[in-house]
Design a protein around this motif. Structure first.
Motif, PDB file in Angstrom:
ATOM      1  N   LEU A  29       0.761  -1.297   0.018  1.00  0.00           N
ATOM      2  CA  LEU A  29      -0.018   0.141  -0.037  1.00  0.00           C
ATOM      3  C   LEU A  29       0.903   1.215  -0.019  1.00  0.00           C
ATOM      4  O   LEU A  29       1.950   1.382   0.746  1.00  0.00           O
ATOM      5  CB  LEU A  29      -0.852  -0.067   1.288  1.00  0.00           C
ATOM      6  CG  LEU A  29      -2.048  -0.795   1.283  1.00  0.00           C
ATOM      7  CD1 LEU A  29      -2.728  -0.731   2.542  1.00  0.00           C
ATOM      8  CD2 LEU A  29      -2.894  -0.805   0.010  1.00  0.00           C
ATOM      9  N   GLU A  30       0.536   1.947  -0.774  1.00  0.00           N
ATOM     10  CA  GLU A  30       1.263   3.572  -0.983  1.00  0.00           C
ATOM     11  C   GLU A  30       0.760   4.476  -0.008  1.00  0.00           C
ATOM     12  O   GLU A  30       0.292   5.585  -0.186  1.00  0.00           O
ATOM     13  CB  GLU A  30       1.202   3.813  -2.313  1.00  0.00           C
ATOM     14  CG  GLU A  30       1.762   3.251  -3.233  1.00  0.00           C
ATOM     15  CD  GLU A  30       1.934   3.754  -4.683  1.00  0.00           C
ATOM     16  OE1 GLU A  30       3.083   4.367  -5.003  1.00  0.00           O
ATOM     17  OE2 GLU A  30       0.987   3.430  -5.507  1.00  0.00           O
ATOM     18  N   LEU A  31       0.682   3.982   1.224  1.00  0.00           N
ATOM     19  CA  LEU A  31       0.338   5.001   2.377  1.00  0.00           C
ATOM     20  C   LEU A  31       1.085   6.086   2.510  1.00  0.00           C
ATOM     21  O   LEU A  31       2.312   6.254   2.473  1.00  0.00           O
ATOM     22  CB  LEU A  31       0.334   4.332   3.809  1.00  0.00           C
ATOM     23  CG  LEU A  31      -0.354   2.900   3.799  1.00  0.00           C
ATOM     24  CD1 LEU A  31      -0.152   2.381   5.124  1.00  0.00           C
ATOM     25  CD2 LEU A  31      -1.860   3.319   3.782  1.00  0.00           C
ATOM     26  N   GLY A  32       0.366   7.352   2.664  1.00  0.00           N
ATOM     27  CA  GLY A  32       1.069   8.613   2.582  1.00  0.00           C
ATOM     28  C   GLY A  32       1.358   9.129   1.180  1.00  0.00           C
ATOM     29  O   GLY A  32       2.022  10.260   0.911  1.00  0.00           O
ATOM     30  N   ARG A  33       0.959   8.444   0.126  1.00  0.00           N
ATOM     31  CA  ARG A  33       1.373   9.084  -1.374  1.00  0.00           C
ATOM     32  C   ARG A  33       0.544  10.375  -1.585  1.00  0.00           C
ATOM     33  O   ARG A  33       1.235  11.223  -2.011  1.00  0.00           O
ATOM     34  CB  ARG A  33       0.785   7.969  -2.360  1.00  0.00           C
ATOM     35  CG  ARG A  33       1.164   8.498  -3.617  1.00  0.00           C
ATOM     36  CD  ARG A  33       0.510   7.546  -4.745  1.00  0.00           C
ATOM     37  NE  ARG A  33       0.990   8.098  -6.076  1.00  0.00           N
ATOM     38  CZ  ARG A  33       2.086   7.486  -6.688  1.00  0.00           C
ATOM     39  NH1 ARG A  33       2.697   6.681  -6.506  1.00  0.00           N
ATOM     40  NH2 ARG A  33       2.226   8.447  -8.164  1.00  0.00           N
ATOM     41  N   ASP A  34      -0.783  10.540  -1.062  1.00  0.00           N
ATOM     42  CA  ASP A  34      -1.505  11.808  -1.026  1.00  0.00           C
ATOM     43  C   ASP A  34      -2.290  11.898  -0.054  1.00  0.00           C
ATOM     44  O   ASP A  34      -2.291  10.880   0.954  1.00  0.00           O
ATOM     45  CB  ASP A  34      -1.885  11.800  -2.539  1.00  0.00           C
ATOM     46  CG  ASP A  34      -3.092  10.889  -2.556  1.00  0.00           C
ATOM     47  OD1 ASP A  34      -3.679   9.901  -1.795  1.00  0.00           O
ATOM     48  OD2 ASP A  34      -3.642  11.004  -3.772  1.00  0.00           O
TER      49      ASP A  34
ATOM     50  N   LEU B  31       5.208  16.442  -8.259  1.00  0.00           N
ATOM     51  CA  LEU B  31       3.972  15.416  -8.303  1.00  0.00           C
ATOM     52  C   LEU B  31       3.061  15.407  -7.151  1.00  0.00           C
ATOM     53  O   LEU B  31       1.881  14.922  -7.201  1.00  0.00           O
ATOM     54  CB  LEU B  31       4.862  13.938  -8.653  1.00  0.00           C
ATOM     55  CG  LEU B  31       5.557  13.537 -10.034  1.00  0.00           C
ATOM     56  CD1 LEU B  31       5.872  12.171  -9.914  1.00  0.00           C
ATOM     57  CD2 LEU B  31       4.654  14.106 -11.039  1.00  0.00           C
ATOM     58  N   LEU B  32       3.571  16.265  -6.113  1.00  0.00           N
ATOM     59  CA  LEU B  32       2.715  16.072  -5.138  1.00  0.00           C
ATOM     60  C   LEU B  32       1.513  17.203  -5.161  1.00  0.00           C
ATOM     61  O   LEU B  32       1.678  18.279  -5.896  1.00  0.00           O
ATOM     62  CB  LEU B  32       3.493  16.827  -3.712  1.00  0.00           C
ATOM     63  CG  LEU B  32       4.729  15.852  -3.330  1.00  0.00           C
ATOM     64  CD1 LEU B  32       5.409  16.481  -2.126  1.00  0.00           C
ATOM     65  CD2 LEU B  32       4.230  14.314  -2.866  1.00  0.00           C
ATOM     66  N   ASP B  33       0.494  17.205  -4.606  1.00  0.00           N
ATOM     67  CA  ASP B  33      -0.758  18.162  -4.702  1.00  0.00           C
ATOM     68  C   ASP B  33      -0.414  19.178  -3.453  1.00  0.00           C
ATOM     69  O   ASP B  33       0.485  19.208  -2.936  1.00  0.00           O
ATOM     70  CB  ASP B  33      -2.083  17.446  -4.224  1.00  0.00           C
ATOM     71  CG  ASP B  33      -2.026  17.119  -2.763  1.00  0.00           C
ATOM     72  OD1 ASP B  33      -1.475  17.876  -2.055  1.00  0.00           O
ATOM     73  OD2 ASP B  33      -3.042  15.924  -2.653  1.00  0.00           O
ATOM     74  N   LYS B  34      -1.230  20.244  -4.271  1.00  0.00           N
ATOM     75  CA  LYS B  34      -0.976  21.640  -3.485  1.00  0.00           C
ATOM     76  C   LYS B  34      -0.612  21.482  -1.869  1.00  0.00           C
ATOM     77  O   LYS B  34       0.170  21.939  -1.402  1.00  0.00           O
ATOM     78  CB  LYS B  34      -1.758  22.766  -3.974  1.00  0.00           C
ATOM     79  CG  LYS B  34      -1.515  23.867  -3.351  1.00  0.00           C
ATOM     80  CD  LYS B  34      -2.694  25.061  -3.705  1.00  0.00           C
ATOM     81  CE  LYS B  34      -2.262  26.415  -3.329  1.00  0.00           C
ATOM     82  NZ  LYS B  34      -1.879  26.616  -2.087  1.00  0.00           N
ATOM     83  N   GLN B  35      -1.743  20.572  -1.159  1.00  0.00           N
ATOM     84  CA  GLN B  35      -1.585  20.686   0.154  1.00  0.00           C
ATOM     85  C   GLN B  35      -0.322  20.226   0.719  1.00  0.00           C
ATOM     86  O   GLN B  35       0.397  20.526   1.622  1.00  0.00           O
ATOM     87  CB  GLN B  35      -2.838  19.930   0.652  1.00  0.00           C
ATOM     88  CG  GLN B  35      -3.104  19.990   2.154  1.00  0.00           C
ATOM     89  CD  GLN B  35      -4.368  19.132   2.717  1.00  0.00           C
ATOM     90  OE1 GLN B  35      -4.375  18.930   3.855  1.00  0.00           O
ATOM     91  NE2 GLN B  35      -5.012  18.327   1.738  1.00  0.00           N
ATOM     92  N   GLN B  36       0.178  18.884   0.011  1.00  0.00           N
ATOM     93  CA  GLN B  36       1.250  18.388   0.570  1.00  0.00           C
ATOM     94  C   GLN B  36       2.539  19.468   0.375  1.00  0.00           C
ATOM     95  O   GLN B  36       3.426  19.284   1.339  1.00  0.00           O
ATOM     96  CB  GLN B  36       1.521  17.133  -0.341  1.00  0.00           C
ATOM     97  CG  GLN B  36       0.602  16.037  -0.041  1.00  0.00           C
ATOM     98  CD  GLN B  36       0.628  14.788  -1.102  1.00  0.00           C
ATOM     99  OE1 GLN B  36       0.575  14.756  -2.152  1.00  0.00           O
ATOM    100  NE2 GLN B  36       1.107  13.584  -0.277  1.00  0.00           N
ATOM    101  N   LYS B  37       2.555  20.056  -0.935  1.00  0.00           N
ATOM    102  CA  LYS B  37       3.715  20.989  -1.129  1.00  0.00           C
ATOM    103  C   LYS B  37       3.756  21.992   0.057  1.00  0.00           C
ATOM    104  O   LYS B  37       4.830  22.398   0.503  1.00  0.00           O
ATOM    105  CB  LYS B  37       3.490  21.707  -2.480  1.00  0.00           C
ATOM    106  CG  LYS B  37       3.886  20.772  -3.729  1.00  0.00           C
ATOM    107  CD  LYS B  37       3.479  21.396  -4.971  1.00  0.00           C
ATOM    108  CE  LYS B  37       3.749  20.545  -6.335  1.00  0.00           C
ATOM    109  NZ  LYS B  37       3.404  21.141  -7.516  1.00  0.00           N
ATOM    110  N   ASP B  38       2.588  22.326   0.343  1.00  0.00           N
ATOM    111  CA  ASP B  38       2.432  23.488   1.334  1.00  0.00           C
ATOM    112  C   ASP B  38       2.929  23.049   2.781  1.00  0.00           C
ATOM    113  O   ASP B  38       3.563  23.523   3.304  1.00  0.00           O
ATOM    114  CB  ASP B  38       0.915  24.059   1.486  1.00  0.00           C
ATOM    115  CG  ASP B  38       0.711  24.955   0.338  1.00  0.00           C
ATOM    116  OD1 ASP B  38       1.390  25.227  -0.308  1.00  0.00           O
ATOM    117  OD2 ASP B  38      -0.683  25.201   0.031  1.00  0.00           O
ATOM    118  N   VAL B  39       2.673  21.929   2.792  1.00  0.00           N
ATOM    119  CA  VAL B  39       3.182  21.319   4.385  1.00  0.00           C
ATOM    120  C   VAL B  39       4.486  21.178   4.378  1.00  0.00           C
ATOM    121  O   VAL B  39       5.121  21.404   5.338  1.00  0.00           O
ATOM    122  CB  VAL B  39       2.474  20.009   4.621  1.00  0.00           C
ATOM    123  CG1 VAL B  39       2.729  19.368   5.782  1.00  0.00           C
ATOM    124  CG2 VAL B  39       0.836  20.292   4.923  1.00  0.00           C
TER     125      VAL B  39
END
Length: 464
Positions: A19-24, A296-304
């Protein structure tokens, strides 16, 4: 004849292995819970078949596993992937316009089957919408688990400073809340992980009926999460963190989560950075999914992640904070055991935590906790008595709690032992599945297979 069960978990990034947990933001603990639940149900002598329906995805950025129409999980369990909407992967907030396609396809497939499922169990709001409509059309009993509820999310985001328009544009929160209201209006049963979830979160919904709700705490896989270390596993964990930590043998403050706002990881770094005591006595270790390519990360991940990098710079935490770009799922249990061997702490600073499977995993490996007082950790601590709770919105309280939790070696030993014993007693998968099947059979033997309420069209629900 044994039971035939259907589970719905729709975003598509779920498979029988790795499982790719934490991928997004969509691949959190609920994904692991659903997969483990299906596996454990399939192993029960009372169950003949379990199917898990999700979305079929064809996307060059993702593994081809997600494009297989059918995948075997166990001898009597399968993942069934049905295409709806665009071929590419979409985060859950973008799936709403396409859910009716899935409803129609799923009804057609079930009509062609020799027998209907004994019940449909939908996980999360989007699956709740689909499950409610399919259940109503075919007369199949319907079970709903929200995992993370829209009204609670909206409340927390407003408290964090986001305005209504931002929340709506980012999370499609009105559609999510409307789908949850629809699911609750049609559910024969609502399964929650904690009493707090039922009493404080679901109770904010106008279609929630308290007698619908039953609490079944999740299980933890004690075959993987335990205190028995394998040869050389600590050396492998040390190698993972060696590029980051100047003094790798200090007791770690370990956090494992997705890089999303709700998990509140920047607050943990802030509390650590401004405490001379914590910086002297501990390292901070953050396992936040994978980030092989930031683009490749979504905006929320990039912000964090941007907040994390800025805070490391602000407090000059070089050599004291580890945040590896990649880890394997099979490294998680050894990481817990490594942290326990060094007498560290598992920290969950989330603004709200519906349950907290990682808290169970950590406790099973002998690692005490310091966790948010909002949500599931309250129930876990009342059973296991293995740490401290704190108000995650108050930085001073978070800092003081961590300083206190790491200051008493005798208390640490007590917490560690209590956690191990508590997990075995209250949170095994055998206990979870036994309660789950007993509850379902009793519920549907005593009640009609019709819903407790008439289907309410999603367009007719106001999500305020």
């Amino acid at each position: 004849m044994g039971l035939k069960l259907l589970h719905l978990h729709l975003h598509g990034l779920i498979r029988s292995h790795d499982l790719e947990l934490g991928r997004d933001s969509d691949t959190g603990g609920q994904t692991l819970y659903v997969l483990e639940l299906v596996k454990e149900l399939a192993a029960s002598l009372e169950v003949d078949q379990v199917d898990l329906v999700t979305r079929l995805i064809q996307d060059r950025r993702l593994a081809s596993d997600y494009s297989r129409p059918r995948e075997r999980i166990a001898p009597s369990a399968n993942i069934i992937r049905i295409p709806f909407g665009p071929k590419r992967y979409l985060r859950k907030e973008l799936l709403w316009p396409y859910l009716d396609q899935l409803v129609d396809q799923l009804i057609d497939q079930l009509k062609q089957a020799k027998t209907l499922p004994d019940w449909i169990h939908a996980h999360y709001a989007d699956a709740g919408y689909v499950g409610a409509l399919v259940s109503s059309r075919l007369g199949i009993p319907f079970v709903f688990t929200g995992h993370s509820l829209g009204r609670e999310k909206k409340r927390r985001l407003l408290e964090s400073g986001m305005d209504h328009l931002q929340i709506e544009n980012t999370y499609s929160i009105s559609r999510r809340i409307g789908a949850e209201e629809l699911a609750l209006a049609n559910a024969n049963l609502v399964v929650t992980s904690t009493f707090q979830e039922a009493n404080e979160q679901y109770s904010r919904y106008k279609n929630f009926v308290s007698k619908q709700a039953k609490t079944i705490p999740p299980g933890v896989d004690l075959r993987r999460f335990n205190t028995i270390s394998k040869p050389n596993e600590f050396e492998e964990v040390q190698d993972l963190f060696a590029p980051f930590l100047r003094k790798p043998n200090l007791p770690p403050l370990l956090a494992i989560s997705r890089a999303v706002r709700r998990k509140n990881i920047p607050a943990l770094i802030e509390a650590f950075g401004r405490s001379p005591l914590l910086r002297q006595k501990h390292n901070l270790v953050l396992i936040l999914g994978t980030r092989t390519d930031m683009k490749l990360l979504d905006k929320q991940q990039k912000d964090v992640f941007q907040q994390i990098f800025e805070l490391v710079d602000k407090y000059q935490l070089y050599g004291q904070v580890a945040y590896p770009k990649f880890h394997r799922r099979d490294q998680i249990a050894p990481i817990y055991r490594w942290a326990s061997k060094l007498e560290g702490l598992f920290v969950n600073p989330a603004l709200t935590e519906p349950f907290g499977l990682t808290l169970l995993e950590a406790a099973a490996c002998g690692l005490p906790m310091a966790a948010t007082d909002d949500g599931g950790p309250k129930d876990i601590l009342s059973s296991c008595r293995n740490g401290l709770l704190f108000d995650a919105t108050d930085l001073d309280v978070l800092q003081n709690t961590l300083e206190l939790a790491g200051s008493n070696k005798k208390l640490w030993q007590q917490w560690s032992s209590r956690g191990i014993d508590g997990i075995k007693k209250y949170y095994s998968w055998n206990s979870h599945v036994s309660k789950y099947l007993s509850l379902m059979k009793n519920q549907f033997n005593l009640s009609s297979t019709q819903s407790l309420a008439q289907v309410i069209p999603l367009s007719g629900i106001r999500a305020s």
